[in-house]
Design an enzyme around this catalytic site. Structure first.
Site, PDB file in Angstrom:
ATOM      1  N   ASN A 149       0.904   6.953  -1.302  1.00 56.40           N
ATOM      2  CA  ASN A 149       1.368   7.161  -2.688  1.00 56.40           C
ATOM      3  C   ASN A 149       0.386   7.960  -3.549  1.00 56.40           C
ATOM      4  O   ASN A 149       0.786   8.802  -4.347  1.00 56.40           O
ATOM      5  CB  ASN A 149       1.729   5.827  -3.349  1.00 56.40           C
ATOM      6  CG  ASN A 149       0.566   4.897  -3.459  1.00 56.40           C
ATOM      7  OD1 ASN A 149      -0.332   4.888  -2.619  1.00 56.40           O
ATOM      8  ND2 ASN A 149       0.554   4.095  -4.500  1.00 56.40           N
ATOM      9  N   PRO A 206       0.713   2.148  13.483  1.00 58.63           N
ATOM     10  CA  PRO A 206       0.747   1.186  14.590  1.00 58.63           C
ATOM     11  C   PRO A 206       0.010   1.675  15.842  1.00 58.63           C
ATOM     12  O   PRO A 206      -0.251   0.880  16.745  1.00 58.63           O
ATOM     13  CB  PRO A 206       2.252   1.021  14.862  1.00 58.63           C
ATOM     14  CG  PRO A 206       2.923   1.451  13.600  1.00 58.63           C
ATOM     15  CD  PRO A 206       2.057   2.519  13.007  1.00 58.63           C
ATOM     16  N   GLY A 209      -4.045   3.622  13.822  1.00 58.48           N
ATOM     17  CA  GLY A 209      -4.550   2.638  12.838  1.00 58.48           C
ATOM     18  C   GLY A 209      -4.863   1.326  13.545  1.00 58.48           C
ATOM     19  O   GLY A 209      -5.908   0.702  13.340  1.00 58.48           O
ATOM     20  N   GLU A 247      -5.994  -4.338  -0.040  1.00 56.14           N
ATOM     21  CA  GLU A 247      -5.339  -4.044  -1.321  1.00 56.14           C
ATOM     22  C   GLU A 247      -3.867  -3.822  -1.008  1.00 56.14           C
ATOM     23  O   GLU A 247      -3.514  -2.813  -0.398  1.00 56.14           O
ATOM     24  CB  GLU A 247      -5.949  -2.787  -1.957  1.00 56.14           C
ATOM     25  CG  GLU A 247      -7.429  -2.889  -2.273  1.00 56.14           C
ATOM     26  CD  GLU A 247      -7.729  -3.925  -3.352  1.00 56.14           C
ATOM     27  OE1 GLU A 247      -6.830  -4.232  -4.156  1.00 56.14           O
ATOM     28  OE2 GLU A 247      -8.850  -4.433  -3.371  1.00 56.14           O
ATOM     29  N   CYS A 281       1.130   1.411  -6.995  1.00 53.36           N
ATOM     30  CA  CYS A 281       1.084  -0.039  -6.812  1.00 53.36           C
ATOM     31  C   CYS A 281       0.965  -0.755  -8.160  1.00 53.36           C
ATOM     32  O   CYS A 281       1.271  -1.939  -8.270  1.00 53.36           O
ATOM     33  CB  CYS A 281      -0.080  -0.408  -5.904  1.00 53.36           C
ATOM     34  SG  CYS A 281      -1.638   0.303  -6.459  1.00 53.36           S
ATOM     35  N   GLU A 460     -12.188  -4.043  -5.042  1.00 57.12           N
ATOM     36  CA  GLU A 460     -12.834  -2.732  -4.938  1.00 57.12           C
ATOM     37  C   GLU A 460     -13.435  -2.397  -6.295  1.00 57.12           C
ATOM     38  O   GLU A 460     -13.288  -3.140  -7.256  1.00 57.12           O
ATOM     39  CB  GLU A 460     -11.793  -1.675  -4.544  1.00 57.12           C
ATOM     40  CG  GLU A 460     -11.195  -1.916  -3.165  1.00 57.12           C
ATOM     41  CD  GLU A 460     -10.254  -0.803  -2.726  1.00 57.12           C
ATOM     42  OE1 GLU A 460      -9.550  -0.234  -3.579  1.00 57.12           O
ATOM     43  OE2 GLU A 460     -10.229  -0.514  -1.515  1.00 57.12           O
TER      44      GLU A 460
HETATM   45  P1  NDP Z   1       1.774   0.847   4.877  1.00 56.81           P
HETATM   46  O1  NDP Z   1       1.277  -0.541   4.942  1.00 56.81           O
HETATM   47  O2  NDP Z   1       3.002   1.196   5.648  1.00 56.81           O
HETATM   48  O3  NDP Z   1       0.667   1.870   5.384  1.00 56.81           O
HETATM   49  C1  NDP Z   1      -0.618   1.952   4.827  1.00 56.81           C
HETATM   50  C2  NDP Z   1      -1.550   2.584   5.841  1.00 56.81           C
HETATM   51  O4  NDP Z   1      -1.672   1.711   6.956  1.00 56.81           O
HETATM   52  C3  NDP Z   1      -1.038   3.904   6.410  1.00 56.81           C
HETATM   53  O5  NDP Z   1      -2.120   4.755   6.695  1.00 56.81           O
HETATM   54  C4  NDP Z   1      -0.354   3.464   7.673  1.00 56.81           C
HETATM   55  O6  NDP Z   1      -0.208   4.495   8.597  1.00 56.81           O
HETATM   56  C5  NDP Z   1      -1.317   2.390   8.146  1.00 56.81           C
HETATM   57  N1  NDP Z   1      -0.757   1.429   9.070  1.00 56.81           N
HETATM   58  C6  NDP Z   1       0.540   1.077   9.267  1.00 56.81           C
HETATM   59  N2  NDP Z   1       0.628   0.146  10.243  1.00 56.81           N
HETATM   60  C7  NDP Z   1      -0.633  -0.105  10.668  1.00 56.81           C
HETATM   61  C8  NDP Z   1      -1.193  -0.972  11.660  1.00 56.81           C
HETATM   62  N3  NDP Z   1      -0.431  -1.763  12.418  1.00 56.81           N
HETATM   63  N4  NDP Z   1      -2.527  -0.977  11.814  1.00 56.81           N
HETATM   64  C9  NDP Z   1      -3.312  -0.191  11.069  1.00 56.81           C
HETATM   65  N5  NDP Z   1      -2.839   0.667  10.142  1.00 56.81           N
HETATM   66  C10 NDP Z   1      -1.517   0.703   9.925  1.00 56.81           C
HETATM   67  O7  NDP Z   1       1.910   1.193   3.345  1.00 56.81           O
HETATM   68  P2  NDP Z   1       2.526   2.487   2.705  1.00 56.81           P
HETATM   69  O8  NDP Z   1       1.802   3.692   3.233  1.00 56.81           O
HETATM   70  O9  NDP Z   1       4.011   2.406   2.849  1.00 56.81           O
HETATM   71  O10 NDP Z   1       2.087   2.330   1.185  1.00 56.81           O
HETATM   72  C11 NDP Z   1       2.826   1.658   0.237  1.00 56.81           C
HETATM   73  C12 NDP Z   1       2.269   0.270   0.007  1.00 56.81           C
HETATM   74  O11 NDP Z   1       0.916   0.349  -0.389  1.00 56.81           O
HETATM   75  C13 NDP Z   1       2.976  -0.455  -1.105  1.00 56.81           C
HETATM   76  O12 NDP Z   1       3.223  -1.776  -0.714  1.00 56.81           O
HETATM   77  C14 NDP Z   1       1.976  -0.430  -2.241  1.00 56.81           C
HETATM   78  O13 NDP Z   1       2.110  -1.470  -3.166  1.00 56.81           O
HETATM   79  C15 NDP Z   1       0.696  -0.511  -1.500  1.00 56.81           C
HETATM   80  N6  NDP Z   1      -0.402  -0.040  -2.335  1.00 56.81           N
HETATM   81  C16 NDP Z   1      -1.317  -0.946  -2.817  1.00 56.81           C
HETATM   82  C17 NDP Z   1      -2.330  -0.539  -3.652  1.00 56.81           C
HETATM   83  C18 NDP Z   1      -3.358  -1.499  -4.156  1.00 56.81           C
HETATM   84  O14 NDP Z   1      -4.392  -1.041  -4.651  1.00 56.81           O
HETATM   85  N7  NDP Z   1      -3.154  -2.784  -4.070  1.00 56.81           N
HETATM   86  C19 NDP Z   1      -2.451   0.870  -4.067  1.00 56.81           C
HETATM   87  C20 NDP Z   1      -1.452   1.725  -3.488  1.00 56.81           C
HETATM   88  C21 NDP Z   1      -0.461   1.272  -2.661  1.00 56.81           C
HETATM   89  P3  NDP Z   1       1.214   5.277   8.684  1.00 56.81           P
HETATM   90  O15 NDP Z   1       1.480   5.845   7.352  1.00 56.81           O
HETATM   91  O16 NDP Z   1       0.984   6.287   9.707  1.00 56.81           O
HETATM   92  O17 NDP Z   1       2.212   4.241   9.079  1.00 56.81           O
END
Ligand code: NDP
Length: 479
Positions: A149, A206, A209, A247, A281, A460
């Site tokens: 995002n 998956p 990561g 986060e 988020c 953070e």
């Molecule tokens: P995801 O959880 O789908 O992915 C986040 C990251 O994790 C991506 O790089 C993703 O790779 C990777 N990932 C996915 N599966 C795995 C795994 N099994 N092991 C290790 N890494 C993995 O989130 P989104 O990218 O869809 O982001 C949106 C979400 O992030 C929302 O829920 C939002 O609220 C949250 N968010 C929270 C923030 C905070 O500060 N609390 C700030 C910004 C967003 P890939 O994309 O290749 O699947």
């Protein structure tokens, strides 16, 4: 087709198995580059080099670390326009917003470059018997995983403190928005960051990561993303006692009291609802409005939001750009359908939008406002993460708190009131890691940032980040 490359040991490399993934421009719904479909073999290579680099980087003087991180910040600033266009094309966000995020990405490096110079540790004197001092030592090789995002903004928010504290890093941006992380690799090379100190490996969560999270020699994981991914990561990392910062998602309440400054609350609510297509988020996706001003605020909000221009992210007039991916586009639309099934009344939007010409196949959703839903229904308690808000009336402070706290999430909240006592009481009672009073997204990088409940573990920002990326070792000297 342009190929994004991994950044390992200072070199730009293809994935070892030569497998590639499509990278989409969401504003056009078309593939415009390829990204490495890396796997555990690429992680193993990055780790070998990072471990070697750590032996030098951990001993590099604070002044040297400061200089190189600061040079990265300067180069991000110098390339603001180019990076902003790249981010906008890759993510779908309006280019003016991407420009601001590039400024913040540079600030992240500058802030933590300075933090490295200022970071100090405690000493405890035992009155003539002994003296203790605490060493805060870097952890080793750490993993940083970030979402789609706010791509470069959140990527650098993790990498900068990790490097400043003396760690070497393996970082994975979201596979959906890899472009500015790739461009950052080039910047790091130009800035003279020593080889192997930062390694950026692209690919699927998956797959690559997961390889990072499950590798026993990657000592800590700083993750930002969805709550379900966070749970998965925690389950893998916990048996290894890996240090974790999570986060996660949010379902943030934005509470509008009748005694607020109406115009300011309205103007900011438009932003906190729909900035970045609602894909922040911290967006306030549930707008709680005191009943005595409910109709007035609702009508004014509809009027303002109806004027927001949706369309080409590179058009400077655009306020709401494209949804980041087809999958997410469909997810957001499915929540609008759910809201209808739950009895919601769509006051504005509620549909996808078809653009003309080159953007005809892009993924756009009209800013959507929904009322008449039970406060604890699924639409009001699950994260949608798109240009969709619900509005909910309330009568008392206690009722506002009950509604605000009824979800499993607890990331951020906003309170709009001119009554000081009420503001403090509601802020204290609300279950979230961040509370904004009469403002939204006003950030001081020194403050603790993070959520409670299912919005995450750890904080953070500022010294919290420097502490996360170091291990405290107490040394006791008998006098
Ligand atoms: P995801 O959880 O789908 O992915 C986040 C990251 O994790 C991506 O790089 C993703 O790779 C990777 N990932 C996915 N599966 C795995 C795994 N099994 N092991 C290790 N890494 C993995 O989130 P989104 O990218 O869809 O982001 C949106 C979400 O992030 C929302 O829920 C939002 O609220 C949250 N968010 C929270 C923030 C905070 O500060 N609390 C700030 C910004 C967003 P890939 O994309 O290749 O699947």
């Amino acid at each position: 087709m342009d190929k994004i490359l991994n950044y390992i040991n200072g070199e730009m490399l293809p994935p070892k198995k030569d497998q590639w993934l499509d990278n989409y421009n969401p504003s056009k719904g078309e593939v415009y580059s390829l990204i490495p479909d890396s796997d555990e073999t690429d992680i193993e290579e990055a780790l070998t080099h990072a471990e070697l680099a750590f032996e030098t980087w951990r001993l590099t003087s604070l002044e040297e670390r400061f200089k190189v991180l600061n040079r990265i910040a300067e180069l991000i600033d110098a390339n603001n326009d180019m990076l902003a266009v790249a981010e906008s094309m890759d993510q779908g966000k309006p280019v003016w917003l991407a420009k601001n995020e590039m400024i913040r990405s540079a600030q992240n490096f500058r802030f933590f470059a300075t933090a490295a110079m200022q970071f100090a540790s405690e000493s405890h004197n035992m009155e003539g018997h002994a003296i203790n001092y605490t060493l805060r030592q870097p952890i080793g090789v750490v993993g940083c995983i970030s979402p789609w995002n706010l791509p470069l903004y959140l990527f650098t928010w993790k990498i900068a403190p990790a490097l400043a504290a003396g760690n070497c890093v393996i970082a994975k941006p979201s596979e959906i928005t890899p472009m500015t992380a790739f461009l950052l690799s080039e910047i790091c090379r130009e800035a003279g960051l020593p080889k192997g100190v930062l390694n950026i490996v692209h690919g699927l969560g998956p797959k690559v990561g997961n390889a990072m999270v499950s590798h026993p020699r990657i000592k800590a994981i700083s993750f930002t993303g969805g709550t379900s991914t966070g749970k998965h990561i925690a389950a893998i990392a916990a048996p290894m006692f890996k240090k974790l910062s999570l986060e996660l998602g949010g379902k943030n309440p934005n509470i509008i009291f009748a005694d607020c400054d109406f115009d300011k609350a309205l103007k900011t609510t438009v932003q906190s609802s729909f900035m970045n297509q609602g894909e922040i988020c911290l967006c306030g996706s549930r707008i709680l409005i005191e009943r005595s001003i409910y109709n007035k605020f609702r009508d004014a909000l509809i009027k303002e939001v109806a004027q927001m221009k949706v369309g080409d992210p590179l058009d400077k007039e655009t306020k709401v750009g494209a949804i980041v991916s087809k999958m997410h586009f469909e997810k957001v639309l499915s929540y609008i359908e759910l809201a209808k099934q739950e009895g919601g009344n769509i006051l504005l939007g509620g549909t996808s939008l078809q653009m003309q010409g080159a953007h005809g196949a892009g993924w756009y959703i009209a800013p959507t406002i929904i009322e008449n839903l039970a406060y604890d229904c699924r639409t009001n308690t699950e994260e949608i993460f798109g240009p969709v808000v619900t509005i909910i009336p309330f009568d008392t402070d206690a009722e506002a708190l009950t509604i605000a706290n009824c979800t499993e999430y607890g990331l951020a909240s906003s309170i709009w009131t001119n009554n000081l006592t009420r503001a403090h009481k509601v802020a204290a009672g609300i279950q979230s890691g961040i509370v904004w009073i009469n403002c939204w997204l006003l950030r001081d990088l020194r403050t603790p940032f993070g959520g409670v409940k299912q919005s995450g573990v750890g904080r953070e920002g500022g010294w919290e980040a420097m502490k996360f990326f170091t291990e405290a070792k107490n040394v006791c000297i008998k006098l």
